[in-house]
Structures are given as C-alpha cells and as structure tokens.
Design a protein around this motif. Structure first.
Motif, PDB file in Angstrom:
ATOM      1  N   THR A 183     -34.187   8.066 -43.340  1.00  0.00           N
ATOM      2  CA  THR A 183     -34.222   9.486 -43.672  1.00  0.00           C
ATOM      3  C   THR A 183     -34.622   9.612 -45.132  1.00  0.00           C
ATOM      4  O   THR A 183     -34.109   8.882 -45.980  1.00  0.00           O
ATOM      5  CB  THR A 183     -32.848  10.140 -43.439  1.00  0.00           C
ATOM      6  OG1 THR A 183     -32.482   9.963 -42.069  1.00  0.00           O
ATOM      7  CG2 THR A 183     -32.881  11.624 -43.759  1.00  0.00           C
ATOM      8  N   PHE A 184     -35.557  10.524 -45.386  1.00  0.00           N
ATOM      9  CA  PHE A 184     -36.077  10.717 -46.738  1.00  0.00           C
ATOM     10  C   PHE A 184     -35.668  12.069 -47.296  1.00  0.00           C
ATOM     11  O   PHE A 184     -35.521  13.041 -46.551  1.00  0.00           O
ATOM     12  CB  PHE A 184     -37.616  10.682 -46.737  1.00  0.00           C
ATOM     13  CG  PHE A 184     -38.200   9.411 -46.214  1.00  0.00           C
ATOM     14  CD1 PHE A 184     -38.438   8.335 -47.047  1.00  0.00           C
ATOM     15  CD2 PHE A 184     -38.512   9.293 -44.871  1.00  0.00           C
ATOM     16  CE1 PHE A 184     -38.983   7.160 -46.556  1.00  0.00           C
ATOM     17  CE2 PHE A 184     -39.058   8.122 -44.366  1.00  0.00           C
ATOM     18  CZ  PHE A 184     -39.285   7.054 -45.219  1.00  0.00           C
ATOM     19  N   LYS A 185     -35.523  12.125 -48.582  1.00  0.00           N
ATOM     20  CA  LYS A 185     -35.411  13.389 -49.307  1.00  0.00           C
ATOM     21  C   LYS A 185     -36.296  13.252 -50.530  1.00  0.00           C
ATOM     22  O   LYS A 185     -36.186  12.279 -51.269  1.00  0.00           O
ATOM     23  CB  LYS A 185     -33.969  13.681 -49.700  1.00  0.00           C
ATOM     24  CG  LYS A 185     -33.825  15.045 -50.341  1.00  0.00           C
ATOM     25  CD  LYS A 185     -32.386  15.468 -50.489  1.00  0.00           C
ATOM     26  CE  LYS A 185     -32.322  16.889 -51.023  1.00  0.00           C
ATOM     27  NZ  LYS A 185     -30.945  17.327 -51.215  1.00  0.00           N
ATOM     28  N   ASP A 186     -37.193  14.212 -50.674  1.00  0.00           N
ATOM     29  CA  ASP A 186     -38.150  14.196 -51.783  1.00  0.00           C
ATOM     30  C   ASP A 186     -38.916  12.871 -51.850  1.00  0.00           C
ATOM     31  O   ASP A 186     -39.157  12.326 -52.926  1.00  0.00           O
ATOM     32  CB  ASP A 186     -37.444  14.470 -53.112  1.00  0.00           C
ATOM     33  CG  ASP A 186     -36.736  15.817 -53.112  1.00  0.00           C
ATOM     34  OD1 ASP A 186     -37.280  16.768 -52.496  1.00  0.00           O
ATOM     35  OD2 ASP A 186     -35.651  15.925 -53.702  1.00  0.00           O
ATOM     36  N   GLY A 187     -39.285  12.336 -50.662  1.00  0.00           N
ATOM     37  CA  GLY A 187     -40.130  11.143 -50.600  1.00  0.00           C
ATOM     38  C   GLY A 187     -39.419   9.822 -50.787  1.00  0.00           C
ATOM     39  O   GLY A 187     -40.059   8.773 -50.805  1.00  0.00           O
ATOM     40  N   LYS A 188     -38.075   9.833 -50.892  1.00  0.00           N
ATOM     41  CA  LYS A 188     -37.334   8.582 -51.082  1.00  0.00           C
ATOM     42  C   LYS A 188     -36.243   8.430 -50.023  1.00  0.00           C
ATOM     43  O   LYS A 188     -35.668   9.416 -49.556  1.00  0.00           O
ATOM     44  CB  LYS A 188     -36.715   8.530 -52.477  1.00  0.00           C
ATOM     45  CG  LYS A 188     -37.782   8.471 -53.556  1.00  0.00           C
ATOM     46  CD  LYS A 188     -37.221   8.045 -54.875  1.00  0.00           C
ATOM     47  CE  LYS A 188     -38.366   7.847 -55.876  1.00  0.00           C
ATOM     48  NZ  LYS A 188     -37.874   7.541 -57.207  1.00  0.00           N
ATOM     49  N   VAL A 189     -35.963   7.182 -49.647  1.00  0.00           N
ATOM     50  CA  VAL A 189     -34.959   6.901 -48.617  1.00  0.00           C
ATOM     51  C   VAL A 189     -33.569   7.276 -49.132  1.00  0.00           C
ATOM     52  O   VAL A 189     -33.150   6.843 -50.198  1.00  0.00           O
ATOM     53  CB  VAL A 189     -34.976   5.407 -48.221  1.00  0.00           C
ATOM     54  CG1 VAL A 189     -33.863   5.097 -47.214  1.00  0.00           C
ATOM     55  CG2 VAL A 189     -36.334   4.995 -47.660  1.00  0.00           C
ATOM     56  N   VAL A 190     -32.869   8.110 -48.330  1.00  0.00           N
ATOM     57  CA  VAL A 190     -31.494   8.484 -48.674  1.00  0.00           C
ATOM     58  C   VAL A 190     -30.490   7.996 -47.630  1.00  0.00           C
ATOM     59  O   VAL A 190     -29.284   8.025 -47.867  1.00  0.00           O
ATOM     60  CB  VAL A 190     -31.331  10.011 -48.874  1.00  0.00           C
ATOM     61  CG1 VAL A 190     -32.084  10.480 -50.113  1.00  0.00           C
ATOM     62  CG2 VAL A 190     -31.772  10.785 -47.638  1.00  0.00           C
ATOM     63  N   GLU A 191     -30.997   7.538 -46.470  1.00  0.00           N
ATOM     64  CA  GLU A 191     -30.115   6.999 -45.434  1.00  0.00           C
ATOM     65  C   GLU A 191     -30.902   6.036 -44.563  1.00  0.00           C
ATOM     66  O   GLU A 191     -32.086   6.240 -44.304  1.00  0.00           O
ATOM     67  CB  GLU A 191     -29.539   8.122 -44.567  1.00  0.00           C
ATOM     68  CG  GLU A 191     -28.564   7.627 -43.506  1.00  0.00           C
ATOM     69  CD  GLU A 191     -28.033   8.751 -42.623  1.00  0.00           C
ATOM     70  OE1 GLU A 191     -27.072   9.435 -43.062  1.00  0.00           O
ATOM     71  OE2 GLU A 191     -28.585   8.949 -41.535  1.00  0.00           O
ATOM     72  N   MET A 192     -30.221   4.968 -44.106  1.00  0.00           N
ATOM     73  CA  MET A 192     -30.816   4.031 -43.149  1.00  0.00           C
ATOM     74  C   MET A 192     -29.833   3.908 -41.982  1.00  0.00           C
ATOM     75  O   MET A 192     -28.637   3.710 -42.186  1.00  0.00           O
ATOM     76  CB  MET A 192     -31.048   2.666 -43.793  1.00  0.00           C
ATOM     77  CG  MET A 192     -32.043   2.704 -44.940  1.00  0.00           C
ATOM     78  SD  MET A 192     -32.459   1.054 -45.605  1.00  0.00           S
ATOM     79  CE  MET A 192     -30.936   0.603 -46.447  1.00  0.00           C
ATOM     80  N   PHE A 193     -30.363   4.032 -40.786  1.00  0.00           N
ATOM     81  CA  PHE A 193     -29.550   4.011 -39.563  1.00  0.00           C
ATOM     82  C   PHE A 193     -30.042   2.865 -38.683  1.00  0.00           C
ATOM     83  O   PHE A 193     -31.198   2.868 -38.259  1.00  0.00           O
ATOM     84  CB  PHE A 193     -29.690   5.349 -38.837  1.00  0.00           C
ATOM     85  CG  PHE A 193     -28.943   5.462 -37.537  1.00  0.00           C
ATOM     86  CD1 PHE A 193     -27.779   6.196 -37.454  1.00  0.00           C
ATOM     87  CD2 PHE A 193     -29.425   4.854 -36.383  1.00  0.00           C
ATOM     88  CE1 PHE A 193     -27.093   6.326 -36.246  1.00  0.00           C
ATOM     89  CE2 PHE A 193     -28.753   4.967 -35.172  1.00  0.00           C
ATOM     90  CZ  PHE A 193     -27.583   5.706 -35.105  1.00  0.00           C
ATOM     91  N   LEU A 194     -29.181   1.902 -38.402  1.00  0.00           N
ATOM     92  CA  LEU A 194     -29.533   0.743 -37.573  1.00  0.00           C
ATOM     93  C   LEU A 194     -28.820   0.853 -36.230  1.00  0.00           C
ATOM     94  O   LEU A 194     -27.598   0.958 -36.182  1.00  0.00           O
ATOM     95  CB  LEU A 194     -29.101  -0.554 -38.279  1.00  0.00           C
ATOM     96  CG  LEU A 194     -29.358  -1.864 -37.540  1.00  0.00           C
ATOM     97  CD1 LEU A 194     -30.848  -2.139 -37.414  1.00  0.00           C
ATOM     98  CD2 LEU A 194     -28.668  -3.015 -38.250  1.00  0.00           C
ATOM     99  N   GLY A 195     -29.578   0.844 -35.145  1.00  0.00           N
ATOM    100  CA  GLY A 195     -28.974   0.917 -33.821  1.00  0.00           C
ATOM    101  C   GLY A 195     -29.718   1.897 -32.936  1.00  0.00           C
ATOM    102  O   GLY A 195     -30.898   2.160 -33.129  1.00  0.00           O
ATOM    103  N   ALA A 196     -28.997   2.452 -31.964  1.00  0.00           N
ATOM    104  CA  ALA A 196     -29.588   3.428 -31.032  1.00  0.00           C
ATOM    105  C   ALA A 196     -29.063   4.814 -31.365  1.00  0.00           C
ATOM    106  O   ALA A 196     -27.862   5.050 -31.353  1.00  0.00           O
ATOM    107  CB  ALA A 196     -29.228   3.061 -29.598  1.00  0.00           C
ATOM    108  N   ALA A 197     -29.994   5.713 -31.668  1.00  0.00           N
ATOM    109  CA  ALA A 197     -29.612   7.100 -31.964  1.00  0.00           C
ATOM    110  C   ALA A 197     -29.644   7.949 -30.704  1.00  0.00           C
ATOM    111  O   ALA A 197     -29.198   9.083 -30.699  1.00  0.00           O
ATOM    112  CB  ALA A 197     -30.558   7.690 -33.000  1.00  0.00           C
ATOM    113  N   ALA A 198     -30.193   7.410 -29.602  1.00  0.00           N
ATOM    114  CA  ALA A 198     -30.246   8.121 -28.331  1.00  0.00           C
ATOM    115  C   ALA A 198     -29.957   7.142 -27.209  1.00  0.00           C
ATOM    116  O   ALA A 198     -30.199   5.949 -27.347  1.00  0.00           O
ATOM    117  CB  ALA A 198     -31.609   8.769 -28.140  1.00  0.00           C
ATOM    118  N   GLU A 199     -29.425   7.668 -26.118  1.00  0.00           N
ATOM    119  CA  GLU A 199     -29.121   6.828 -24.959  1.00  0.00           C
ATOM    120  C   GLU A 199     -30.174   7.011 -23.883  1.00  0.00           C
ATOM    121  O   GLU A 199     -30.696   8.071 -23.714  1.00  0.00           O
ATOM    122  CB  GLU A 199     -27.736   7.195 -24.388  1.00  0.00           C
ATOM    123  CG  GLU A 199     -26.606   6.874 -25.347  1.00  0.00           C
ATOM    124  CD  GLU A 199     -26.569   5.432 -25.803  1.00  0.00           C
ATOM    125  OE1 GLU A 199     -26.828   4.531 -24.979  1.00  0.00           O
ATOM    126  OE2 GLU A 199     -26.299   5.188 -26.956  1.00  0.00           O
TER     127      GLU A 199
END
Length: 199
Positions: A183-199
């Motif tokens: 996830t980016f804010k103003d062109g920079k990574v602010v969050e990284m999510f590892l795994g399944a976000a949907a089933e």
C-alpha cells in the motif's frame, strides 16, 4: 412407433446442452478473474517480511523474533474454518495472524502485516518507505493482472479517493488469494501485507 430409451437419452443430452447456450445469448455473464494459483503460491512460499514467512510454524517465528508482546483472543474464522489469533510485535512494527485447525492445535503464520514503524524488508529488499518505482522494478513480472483492466482512456475522470485515503493505492504481487500487497501513500510504501487478502 416407440422411441428407444437410448434415443430419448441422447435427445435430452443434446437439448440440455443447447438450452444454456440459447439462454446465454440473452444474459451474458462476464467471467470472473481466475487466479494462477501455482504461481501465486510459489511467490507466497518464496516471500517473507524479515524472517516471517507464510505457513511458518509458531516455534520458528518465536525462535526468530521471540514471544510476541501481546496475543489476541483465539477466534474461529468461518471463511477458512480455522482458529485465528493475532500476535503483536510492536518493536518490529508487525502484526502476525496465526491459524490452527483446532483451538489448541499447532499454529502457523496465516498473514503478516508490516506497518509504518516496520524496518523489515521483503525477500526482494522492499521495505516501508520504498518507492513505487522500486516495487515495480522488484515485482513487476509477478504483478497481479486483472482481466479487463487496462489504461484509462483519455478524458476519463479520475476516480474519487475514499475519505482519508488521498494519495493511497496498492500493488499486488502474486494475487489477493496469495501474495504480497504493497500500500502506497504519496508514492511510498506505508504497509506490506503477506498472505491471502481474499478467500
């Protein structure tokens, strides 16, 4: 003259095959995106946030980073039919959701979320603060492609961002069914999510 049971059966098969085709001419339902599960899971198996990996045993996570500062309540997640518990590592800037088949069974990493305070890097050296260009260079060949998505036509209005999300967007490596989401804010990574976000 009586029709033979074989002839009647064949006629029914032919009619049952034609009926959906005729009905489909009236109501065309678009195909849903299909995940390339083999590639998604290869990426998921090769990825990490620091030493945190998807499907990692609890004892291996504890060996790498110690006991979490706090643990949430065990909850049954009906969507996957497993018990899930949140482990918080505030000093690392990461939250890990552990899962198990039984309430008191062995736990494994289901998902890991790195927030703005996290200093850990992905397996391809992306971290909080990395630019979108760096993410695209590292993960461009495994970016999720959604059928029908394409360049915005000239003159199309820009979509309105949700309240509080101005300047934010995301990049999915692998897929939402198994991968790494930035996830980016103003062109920079602010969050990284590892795994399944949907089933």
């Amino acid at each position: 003259m009586k029709a033979s049971p074989l002839l009647v059966g064949l006629s029914l098969l032919v009619l049952s095959g034609i009926t959906p085709l005729l009905r489909g001419a009236e109501e065309k339902i678009p195909d849903a995106p299909v995940a390339d599960q083999d590639n998604d899971f290869k990426l998921l198996a090769s990825e990490s946030l620091g030493k945190v990996r998807h499907d990692q045993k609890a004892e291996d996570l504890i060996r790498a980073y110690g006991e979490p500062k706090s643990k949430g309540e065990l909850e049954m997640l009906d969507a996957i039919g497993e018990w899930v518990q949140e482990w918080n590592y505030p000093d690392l800037g990461i939250v890990v959701k552990m899962s198990s088949e039984k309430k008191d069974g062995p736990q494994r990493v289901l998902i890991a979320i790195a927030g703005e305070a996290c200093k850990l890097s992905s397996a391809r050296k992306i971290k909080i603060g990395s630019t979108r260009a760096e993410v695209e260079k590292a993960y461009g060949e495994v970016q999720e492609k959604v059928p029908g998505d394409g360049p915005v036509k000239p003159g199309d209005p820009e979509p309105e961002p949700e309240e509080g999300t101005e300047g934010q967007n995301s990049f999915v490596a692998g897929s939402v069914y198994g991968g790494l989401i930035f996830t980016f804010k103003d062109g920079k990574v602010v969050e990284m999510f590892l795994g399944a976000a949907a089933e």
